[in-house]
Design a protein around this motif. Structure first.
Motif, PDB file in Angstrom:
ATOM      1  N   LEU A 414      50.745   5.397  37.961  1.00 49.63           N
ATOM      2  CA  LEU A 414      51.257   6.477  37.109  1.00 49.63           C
ATOM      3  C   LEU A 414      50.372   7.239  36.243  1.00 49.63           C
ATOM      4  CD1 LEU A 414      54.693   4.679  36.196  1.00 49.63           C
ATOM      5  CD2 LEU A 414      54.381   6.771  37.828  1.00 49.63           C
ATOM      6  N   LEU A 415      49.503   6.538  35.716  1.00 49.92           N
ATOM      7  CA  LEU A 415      48.581   6.906  34.871  1.00 49.92           C
ATOM      8  C   LEU A 415      47.386   7.638  35.316  1.00 49.92           C
ATOM      9  CD1 LEU A 415      48.846   3.957  32.216  1.00 49.92           C
ATOM     10  CD2 LEU A 415      49.843   6.507  32.213  1.00 49.92           C
ATOM     11  N   GLY A 416      46.606   7.196  36.451  1.00 46.10           N
ATOM     12  CA  GLY A 416      45.237   7.592  36.975  1.00 46.10           C
ATOM     13  C   GLY A 416      44.247   6.775  36.031  1.00 46.10           C
ATOM     14  N   PRO A 417      42.881   7.037  36.726  1.00 42.84           N
ATOM     15  CA  PRO A 417      41.857   6.200  36.010  1.00 42.84           C
ATOM     16  C   PRO A 417      41.597   6.311  34.468  1.00 42.84           C
ATOM     17  CG  PRO A 417      41.369   6.914  38.201  1.00 42.84           C
ATOM     18  CD  PRO A 417      42.529   7.609  37.777  1.00 42.84           C
ATOM     19  N   GLU A 418      41.437   7.674  34.164  1.00 47.84           N
ATOM     20  CA  GLU A 418      41.234   7.955  32.816  1.00 47.84           C
ATOM     21  C   GLU A 418      41.984   7.160  31.771  1.00 47.84           C
ATOM     22  OE1 GLU A 418      39.219  11.506  30.153  1.00 47.84           O
ATOM     23  OE2 GLU A 418      41.215  12.018  31.376  1.00 47.84           O
ATOM     24  N   ARG A 419      43.350   7.617  32.125  1.00 43.37           N
ATOM     25  CA  ARG A 419      44.375   7.132  31.014  1.00 43.37           C
ATOM     26  C   ARG A 419      44.483   5.259  31.109  1.00 43.37           C
ATOM     27  NH1 ARG A 419      49.174  11.268  31.760  1.00 43.37           N
ATOM     28  NH2 ARG A 419      48.706  10.782  34.081  1.00 43.37           N
ATOM     29  N   THR A 420      44.259   4.885  32.380  1.00 43.45           N
ATOM     30  CA  THR A 420      44.256   3.618  32.438  1.00 43.45           C
ATOM     31  C   THR A 420      43.217   2.788  31.682  1.00 43.45           C
ATOM     32  OG1 THR A 420      45.110   3.599  34.595  1.00 43.45           O
ATOM     33  CG2 THR A 420      44.125   1.624  34.152  1.00 43.45           C
ATOM     34  N   ALA A 421      41.999   3.426  31.617  1.00 42.81           N
ATOM     35  CA  ALA A 421      41.110   2.878  30.548  1.00 42.81           C
ATOM     36  C   ALA A 421      41.480   2.986  29.199  1.00 42.81           C
ATOM     37  CB  ALA A 421      39.746   3.578  30.894  1.00 42.81           C
ATOM     38  N   TRP A 422      42.283   3.855  28.821  1.00 45.49           N
ATOM     39  CA  TRP A 422      42.929   3.856  27.501  1.00 45.49           C
ATOM     40  C   TRP A 422      44.261   3.162  27.263  1.00 45.49           C
ATOM     41  CZ3 TRP A 422      42.853   9.915  27.704  1.00 45.49           C
ATOM     42  CH2 TRP A 422      41.523  10.356  27.587  1.00 45.49           C
ATOM     43  N   SER A 423      44.767   2.433  28.224  1.00 44.49           N
ATOM     44  CA  SER A 423      45.858   1.783  28.336  1.00 44.49           C
ATOM     45  C   SER A 423      46.021   0.453  27.672  1.00 44.49           C
ATOM     46  CB  SER A 423      46.370   1.683  29.774  1.00 44.49           C
ATOM     47  OG  SER A 423      47.941   1.202  29.658  1.00 44.49           O
ATOM     48  N   TYR A 424      46.896   0.083  26.736  1.00 49.62           N
ATOM     49  CA  TYR A 424      47.102  -1.175  25.949  1.00 49.62           C
ATOM     50  C   TYR A 424      45.749  -1.596  25.536  1.00 49.62           C
ATOM     51  CZ  TYR A 424      51.886  -0.865  27.564  1.00 49.62           C
ATOM     52  OH  TYR A 424      53.101  -0.170  27.908  1.00 49.62           O
ATOM     53  N   PRO A 425      45.079  -1.045  24.600  1.00 47.75           N
ATOM     54  CA  PRO A 425      43.643  -1.167  24.178  1.00 47.75           C
ATOM     55  C   PRO A 425      43.784  -2.822  23.238  1.00 47.75           C
ATOM     56  CG  PRO A 425      44.497   0.507  22.809  1.00 47.75           C
ATOM     57  CD  PRO A 425      45.553   0.337  23.792  1.00 47.75           C
ATOM     58  N   ALA A 426      42.640  -3.432  23.439  1.00 48.47           N
ATOM     59  CA  ALA A 426      42.561  -4.538  22.638  1.00 48.47           C
ATOM     60  C   ALA A 426      41.125  -4.647  21.889  1.00 48.47           C
ATOM     61  CB  ALA A 426      42.757  -5.979  23.573  1.00 48.47           C
ATOM     62  N   ALA A 427      40.015  -4.760  22.684  1.00 48.08           N
ATOM     63  CA  ALA A 427      38.740  -4.780  22.261  1.00 48.08           C
ATOM     64  C   ALA A 427      38.403  -3.605  21.407  1.00 48.08           C
ATOM     65  CB  ALA A 427      37.643  -5.220  23.469  1.00 48.08           C
ATOM     66  N   SER A 428      38.783  -2.581  21.770  1.00 51.39           N
ATOM     67  CA  SER A 428      38.404  -1.343  21.084  1.00 51.39           C
ATOM     68  C   SER A 428      39.300  -1.313  19.590  1.00 51.39           C
ATOM     69  CB  SER A 428      38.876  -0.045  21.657  1.00 51.39           C
ATOM     70  OG  SER A 428      38.313   0.201  23.220  1.00 51.39           O
ATOM     71  N   VAL A 429      40.274  -1.960  19.422  1.00 54.31           N
ATOM     72  CA  VAL A 429      41.073  -2.043  18.535  1.00 54.31           C
ATOM     73  C   VAL A 429      40.090  -3.088  17.208  1.00 54.31           C
ATOM     74  CG1 VAL A 429      43.119  -3.111  17.337  1.00 54.31           C
ATOM     75  CG2 VAL A 429      43.262  -1.756  19.196  1.00 54.31           C
ATOM     76  N   LEU A 430      39.422  -4.226  17.829  1.00 52.40           N
ATOM     77  CA  LEU A 430      38.937  -5.052  17.082  1.00 52.40           C
ATOM     78  C   LEU A 430      37.483  -4.361  16.772  1.00 52.40           C
ATOM     79  CD1 LEU A 430      39.462  -8.710  18.931  1.00 52.40           C
ATOM     80  CD2 LEU A 430      40.588  -7.600  16.555  1.00 52.40           C
ATOM     81  N   ASN A 431      36.965  -3.749  17.760  1.00 52.46           N
ATOM     82  CA  ASN A 431      35.574  -2.944  17.548  1.00 52.46           C
ATOM     83  C   ASN A 431      35.725  -2.166  16.340  1.00 52.46           C
ATOM     84  OD1 ASN A 431      34.347  -4.583  19.687  1.00 52.46           O
ATOM     85  ND2 ASN A 431      34.719  -2.816  20.896  1.00 52.46           N
ATOM     86  N   ARG A 432      36.754  -1.606  16.157  1.00 49.43           N
ATOM     87  CA  ARG A 432      36.769  -0.367  14.851  1.00 49.43           C
ATOM     88  C   ARG A 432      37.322  -1.157  13.654  1.00 49.43           C
ATOM     89  NH1 ARG A 432      37.608   2.154  19.610  1.00 49.43           N
ATOM     90  NH2 ARG A 432      37.120   4.537  19.743  1.00 49.43           N
ATOM     91  N   GLY A 433      37.648  -2.661  13.599  1.00 52.04           N
ATOM     92  CA  GLY A 433      37.723  -3.464  12.488  1.00 52.04           C
ATOM     93  C   GLY A 433      39.070  -3.384  12.143  1.00 52.04           C
TER      94      GLY A 433
END
Length: 553
Positions: A414-433
């Motif tokens: 449903l999302l396609g590759p680009e939006r899938t990479a942004w979907s339900y983030p985890a590491a990116s949340v921690l990387n931003r503190g």
């Protein structure tokens, strides 16, 4: 002083950076008195853990306990993999009912059936003409058969437009039985409220199950209003369940925005939405405390109703929708915040996340901090610049990684590759503190924390595809999410999430260290015992610690 209990010979993962591991815990008055004490502290009882791993109790910050508990009392459709199995389950349930009784089923997921929906007429046949109400696992849609639609039509106009919802129709213009989002209220107005005793029983079933999984704290994300509530008096059922000993874990229920109303007051008082007498978030104690206000902004990714800035792949001119007018959404959220209710806004699509960030930052900048952190629930698609704004504002993003394990292939399509990479983030949340908690959205998804931790680490779809590889966590980070991260997200980090002096003695005995095994073996970790407030409330049949009692001198 004689302590209540000493746990010895354990591998304790304390989650305290000043003392990450320990072997001995001393408990008194429901709290941790000492960790690896230098001096001997006598205790009434000693429990030899036999080398088992001990971790803080797991804390699921987004679940739906009444919904889950009711599902344990209804016909289960979570395991069906064809429409024929749906009809068979409905028929089996109907066989034990009177001719006018409803067949109520839970856990149906069209995404697991390639989007297939039950046929209204086939449901009539399977139920022998009894009304059928199928609750979808997403919580954002339900299916009725013809008999149920006929009952609904006696008190509601099925042809009328629904604000923030859809009565789905076939090419001939007839209702198919599928009701999306706010259209679900058509049947809920007929079937609700549930009796308080039924809600109490659901809470007992749900929280008893939580103990078997090591869960000691839960935030219920929406009660007493909207399409997700079960009674306007739902919080009273939580209080009664607690009084009767039916509430087995610590609870932080969120009231739905609809449960609040405009309150009169002095001209100098801030105008806002609240409860009679001015009750607000934070009321309660360590066992039962009112959480933030739950606000729905958009729908479901599973149902293609989450509000996106671009269309879903293969769904021309469909990018979801807000559940209320954008101006009304802002006005209502700010009014609740002014009255002392932190915001927990359901926002799955990136367009909805834009609204959530804007409203929450305005609330914080205009009125200051509230008693708990403000939150964005889910974050099905969050663009990188949105993550920057979330972290800068101190907003807590609450994703559910097990959606990937159960529904990832369908979501990616449903999302396609680009939006899938942004979907339900985890590491990116921690990387931003920023704060990253553990949550499941149970019963939309499996809520066993060790399974969800494995999803945090692996991010594998049902087909074995890695879903957003850059968002994978380490096992240690996944454990921290379900302990210290969840405590911070719920504003309770001063009393839970770590096993250190002064903290609540909520802890779990495990047969292995989930941070020291292969990623694919995390979920194989067994919960052997769960302790809440220093009391062993769950004991697995294979849990055989050496336990000795000492006489009080």
């Amino acid at each position: 002083m004689l302590a209540d209990l000493m746990i010895t010979n354990a591998r304790v993962l304390t989650q305290d950076p000043h003392r990450p591991t320990a072997h001995t815990l001393v408990i008194h008055g429901g709290r941790i008195l000492a960790v690896d004490p230098d001096l001997e502290i006598p205790a009434r009882a000693v429990l030899d853990a036999g080398g088992l791993t001990v971790v803080p109790g797991f804390n699921d910050v987004h679940s739906h306990s009444v919904w889950f508990g009711l599902g344990l009392m209804e016909t289960a459709l979570g395991a069906v993999r064809s429409l024929e199995e749906v009809y068979a389950a409905v028929g089996l349930a109907a066989a034990d009912l009177e001719p006018d009784q409803w067949v109520i089923a839970s856990g149906f997921s069209p995404l697991l059936l390639g989007g297939a929906q039950p046929d209204r007429d086939r449901l009539d046949e399977a139920s022998g003409g009894r009304p059928v109400w199928i609750k979808h696992s997403s919580g954002h849609a339900c299916t009725l058969n013809g008999a149920a639609l006929a009952l609904v039509s006696r008190s509601a106009d099925l042809d009328a437009a629904v604000d923030g919802g859809v009565v789905v129709r076939d090419p001939a213009g007839l209702p198919t039985g599928l009701l999306e989002e706010n259209a679900m209220r058509l049947v809920q107005d007929l079937m609700l409220p549930y009796p308080l005793e039924t809600i109490e029983r659901a809470l007992e079933l749900a929280t008893s199950h939580y103990l078997t999984e090591g869960i000691t704290s839960v935030t219920d994300a929406g009660i007493a209003g909207g399409w997700i509530g079960h009674s306007p008096r739902e919080f009273a059922a939580y209080q009664s369940a607690r009084d009767k000993g039916l509430l087995k874990v610590r609870m932080q229920p969120m009231l739905v925005l609809d449960a609040l109303r405009q309150l009169p007051g002095h001209a100098d008082d801030p105008d806002g939405l609240g409860l009679d007498t001015g009750i607000r978030s934070g009321l309660g104690d360590e066992w039962l405390r009112l959480g933030p206000v739950k606000i729905f902004s958009d729908g479901s990714l599973l149902g293609s109703t989450a509000y996106m800035s671009e269309d879903y792949v293969g769904c021309t001119h469909n990018h979801g929708y807000l559940q209320m007018d954008a101006a009304q959404l802002r006005s209502s959220a700010l009014a609740a915040y002014r009255a002392g209710w932190p915001i927990a806004m359901h926002a799955i699509g990136d367009a909805a996340v834009d609204h959530a960030i804007s409203i929450i930052t305005e609330a914080q900048e205009t009125y200051g901090a509230n008693c708990f952190p403000n939150r964005i629930e889910h974050g099905g698609v969050v663009r990188p610049e949105q993550l920057d704004r979330i972290a800068d504002a101190g907003i807590v993003l609450v994703p559910q990684p097990h959606f990937i394990t159960e529904f990832g292939d369908g979501m990616a399509e449903l999302l396609g590759p680009e939006r899938t990479a942004w979907s339900y983030p985890a590491a990116s949340v921690l990387n931003r503190g920023a704060v990253l908690p553990g949550s499941s959205d149970r019963p939309v998804s499996n809520g066993r924390p060790l399974d969800v931790m494995q999803s945090f680490v692996e991010r594998l779809t049902p087909s074995g595809t890695v879903y957003g590889p850059g968002e994978r966590l380490t096992a240690g980070q996944a454990l921290a999410a379900y302990t210290t991260g969840s405590a911070a997200a719920t504003g309770t980090d001063a009393e839970k999430g770590r096993l250190s002096p002064g903290m609540l003695a909520d802890l779990v005995f495990l047969d292995q260290d989930p941070t020291a095994v292969a990623p694919g073996r995390i979920s194989a970790t067994m919960v052997l015992g769960t302790m809440v407030g220093g009391e062993l409330r769950y004991r697995h049949p294979d849990f055989h610690p050496t336990h000795s009692a000492k006489e009080t001198p």
